[in-house]
Design an enzyme around this catalytic site. Structure first.
Site, mmCIF file in Angstrom:
data_model
loop_
_atom_site.group_PDB
_atom_site.id
_atom_site.type_symbol
_atom_site.label_atom_id
_atom_site.label_comp_id
_atom_site.label_asym_id
_atom_site.label_seq_id
_atom_site.Cartn_x
_atom_site.Cartn_y
_atom_site.Cartn_z
ATOM 1 N N GLN A 194 127.026 -25.049 112.393
ATOM 2 C CA GLN A 194 125.856 -25.689 113.001
ATOM 3 C C GLN A 194 124.570 -25.339 112.261
ATOM 4 O O GLN A 194 123.478 -25.674 112.695
ATOM 5 C CB GLN A 194 125.737 -25.287 114.481
ATOM 6 C CG GLN A 194 126.908 -25.792 115.311
ATOM 7 C CD GLN A 194 126.839 -25.341 116.762
ATOM 8 O OE1 GLN A 194 125.875 -24.715 117.201
ATOM 9 N NE2 GLN A 194 127.881 -25.652 117.516
ATOM 10 N N HIS A 264 124.837 -22.131 117.349
ATOM 11 C CA HIS A 264 123.703 -21.860 118.254
ATOM 12 C C HIS A 264 122.524 -21.202 117.552
ATOM 13 O O HIS A 264 122.159 -20.062 117.854
ATOM 14 C CB HIS A 264 124.147 -21.008 119.456
ATOM 15 C CG HIS A 264 125.323 -21.598 120.185
ATOM 16 N ND1 HIS A 264 125.982 -20.950 121.192
ATOM 17 C CD2 HIS A 264 125.945 -22.803 120.049
ATOM 18 C CE1 HIS A 264 126.963 -21.719 121.651
ATOM 19 N NE2 HIS A 264 126.967 -22.848 120.958
ATOM 20 N N GLU A 357 120.545 -27.881 130.094
ATOM 21 C CA GLU A 357 119.410 -27.678 131.003
ATOM 22 C C GLU A 357 118.109 -28.230 130.449
ATOM 23 O O GLU A 357 117.870 -28.188 129.246
ATOM 24 C CB GLU A 357 119.191 -26.172 131.229
ATOM 25 C CG GLU A 357 120.346 -25.472 131.883
ATOM 26 C CD GLU A 357 120.045 -24.009 132.175
ATOM 27 O OE1 GLU A 357 118.984 -23.498 131.750
ATOM 28 O OE2 GLU A 357 120.892 -23.381 132.842
ATOM 29 N N TYR A 367 115.676 -17.297 131.872
ATOM 30 C CA TYR A 367 116.273 -18.603 132.167
ATOM 31 C C TYR A 367 117.780 -18.544 132.441
ATOM 32 O O TYR A 367 118.437 -19.570 132.550
ATOM 33 C CB TYR A 367 115.870 -19.615 131.085
ATOM 34 C CG TYR A 367 114.394 -19.949 131.278
ATOM 35 C CD1 TYR A 367 113.986 -21.015 132.064
ATOM 36 C CD2 TYR A 367 113.405 -19.092 130.783
ATOM 37 C CE1 TYR A 367 112.657 -21.259 132.331
ATOM 38 C CE2 TYR A 367 112.055 -19.319 131.034
ATOM 39 C CZ TYR A 367 111.692 -20.404 131.817
ATOM 40 O OH TYR A 367 110.363 -20.615 132.102
ATOM 41 N N TYR A 378 134.747 -23.982 127.668
ATOM 42 C CA TYR A 378 135.350 -25.177 127.079
ATOM 43 C C TYR A 378 136.818 -25.326 127.438
ATOM 44 O O TYR A 378 137.333 -26.425 127.517
ATOM 45 C CB TYR A 378 135.169 -25.169 125.564
ATOM 46 C CG TYR A 378 133.724 -25.390 125.181
ATOM 47 C CD1 TYR A 378 133.132 -26.645 125.333
ATOM 48 C CD2 TYR A 378 132.942 -24.358 124.704
ATOM 49 C CE1 TYR A 378 131.811 -26.850 125.021
ATOM 50 C CE2 TYR A 378 131.614 -24.548 124.389
ATOM 51 C CZ TYR A 378 131.052 -25.809 124.542
ATOM 52 O OH TYR A 378 129.726 -26.004 124.245
#
Ligand code: HEC
Length: 483
Positions: A194, A264, A357, A367, A378
């Site tokens: 990613q 991430h 979110e 948070y 998953y």
């Protein structure tokens, strides 16, 4: 078997079909409808017997048709499963399933219901040949810049040019709709997994100082010789077509760099009116790190434009905490934008399976990832039954199933007057553009504006009030049209 009321022709056809099926070779024999993927065994076993193999209805009603006799909120569905309605034949599962499992079931039901509704009531597909309609405005889609590869971020300069990054590591200047050759000398990026080159944002006073900010997966050699990467922020100036005078704005300690093919990274930036720079770093696949204030991952950071730490950051006085941290408990934030009218900071982040979110970011708040989440793992197992906790910030909305949001814009233009102040969210997973209206801290309206044929990585508003969207191979814009 007797078929009392069927006309002979139907009976004949049925017999013919049965006869054909009997002679098909085993490998192409029709299969029973596939059980939903990833459902834990107890769902198929314990629910499918009555509610049907795909829970679309059997002797008991469909659980995926969005009609709920006992209420369709998460809590109501969980209650139906927990206490059942034994007189009507629905067993109470509260004794045999844990609250975590019941939460997992609610997410499964939402996923199946969303798939079913996409089949029966599909969202409008992006149409480049005709007028697209939505609830408040009609629009045309025009390609504004083509020949790009996985563009990730688009930013407008005050002189009419714009900048675009491509995930693979290139930055290009767009002049009159044409993307130039890659800017020479931008920092190397780890484009595996990613990773890549993420957001590009000009300094609010770009016209005076020429600074451009980049956030990316920064590859660095560790003491053992291995190259690993972590989200970093630099600024530089483009002279000719060359990246010059680079300064590091934020680089995390080398000990926090992780191996290639990583996940991430976060990778968004936003300046507020006072000139502070906010940026997001995902938890790098290490959930608990998001709660650890000594680590940079899973956080929104706030620095001065040159990377200095603001004296009023929330954790500057806390021993061991990273002083650049502004908020924490984030999973993978790939949307971060300031509303230019209110200076509110909006963020969205990828949840696990279910549980993306939308948050309003406030100083020093937690948070919640991974302590509370609307999502599950998953593989279908549950993380926690807690979707909220009094000491944790709850999202304004949670997307179950996940849409994988990447890109956020607060519409502040004049060309689509009824969309003013609404948020626009582009998404990788669901390949959709969403409009979200917020009033007094509540989401009051949400609409899928279009479904695209590929992953959408960014949406942004141009200075002249059009909405620009990054498709996998180009930039397109929404232009008002129709009556
Ligand atoms: C023995 C048959 C049976 C089994 C097994 C069963 N259900 Fe049901 N379920 C029913 C019936 C019948 C109803 C309708 C009850 C009514 O209308 O009052 C129902 C209703 C429900 C409802 C409420 C639907 C609504 O419209 O509000 C939910 C939710 C539900 N079931 C979930 C499940 C889940 C999840 C499982 C598996 C863990 C499951 N059920 C297993 C028979 C069953």
């Amino acid at each position: 078997m007797r078929h009392p009321r069927l006309p002979p022709i139907v009976l004949f056809a049925a017999r013919l079909l049965a006869a054909c099926l009997a002679t098909v070779p085993a490998h192409s024999a029709p299969e029973a409808p596939a059980a939903p993927r990833n459902l834990p065994k107890y769902v198929v076993g314990a629910c499918a017997g009555c509610h049907g193999t795909s829970l679309e209805g059997g002797s008991a009603p469909s659980l995926v048709d969005a009609t709920w006799k006992f209420g369709g909120s998460d809590d109501q569905i969980a209650a139906s499963i927990r206490v059942g309605n034994p007189q009507a034949g629905m067993p109470a599962f509260g004794g045999s399933l844990s609250e975590k499992d019941i939460r997992g079931l609610v997410v499964h039901l939402r996923e199946l219901a969303s798939k079913a509704s996409q089949r029966t009531n599909p969202a409008p597909r992006l149409n480049e040949k005709a007028l697209n309609s939505s609830r408040l405005h009609s629009f045309l889609i025009e390609t504004s810049t083509s020949n790009l590869v996985e563009p990730w971020s688009l930013a407008f300069l005050p002189d009419g040019r714009s900048l675009v990054t491509e995930k693979g590591g290139t930055l290009r200047v767009i002049v009159a709709g044409v993307a130039g050759a890659p800017v020479v000398g931008t920092p190397p990026v780890d484009a595996s997994g990613q990773g890549g080159l993420f957001d590009v944002v000009p300094h609010p006073e770009f016209a005076r100082n020429g600074w451009i900010y980049l956030i990316f997966a920064d590859p660095q050699k560790k003491s053992d010789g291995k190259v690993q990467s972590m989200t970093a922020v630099v600024r530089g100036r483009i002279q000719g077509n060359t990246w010059n005078e680079q300064e590091v704005v934020f680089r995390a300690p080398l000990s926090t760099y992780r191996g290639s093919g990583g996940v991430h990274f976060g990778g968004r930036m936003a300046f507020d009116r006072a000139g502070f720079l906010f940026f997001s770093i995902g938890e790098r696949g290490q959930g608990p790190d998001a709660q650890n204030l000594s680590l940079p991952n899973g956080k929104i950071h706030r620095v001065h434009d040159d990377g200095r730490i603001p004296a009023d950051n929330p954790f500057v006085a806390q021993a061991g905490a990273m002083p650049s941290i502004w908020s924490y408990g984030h999973r993978n934030p790939q949307g971060l934008r300031i509303d230019p009218a209110t200076d509110l900071l909006w963020e969205h982040e990828h949840g696990p399976r279910g549980g993306d979110e939308l948050n309003r970011i406030q100083r020093g708040r937690n948070y919640g990832w991974p302590l509370a989440t609307y999502g599950i793992n998953y593989n279908g197992t549950s993380i926690t039954d807690l979707t909220a906790r009094a000491d944790l910030e709850s999202p304004l909305t949670a997307w179950v199933p996940s849409i994988a949001p990447c890109g956020l814009s607060v519409y502040s233009g004049d060309r689509f007057p009824l969309w003013k102040t609404h948020l626009f969210v582009s998404a990788l997973g669901s390949k959709e553009l969403r409009r979200i209206q917020i009033k007094e801290g509540q989401v009051v309206d949400q609409e899928i504006i279009l479904k695209a044929p590929g992953r959408l990585r960014d949406v942004t508003t141009s200075p002249d009030g059009l909405i620009y969207l990054l498709l996998p191979d180009r930039v397109a814009r929404l232009v008002p049209g129709g009556p």
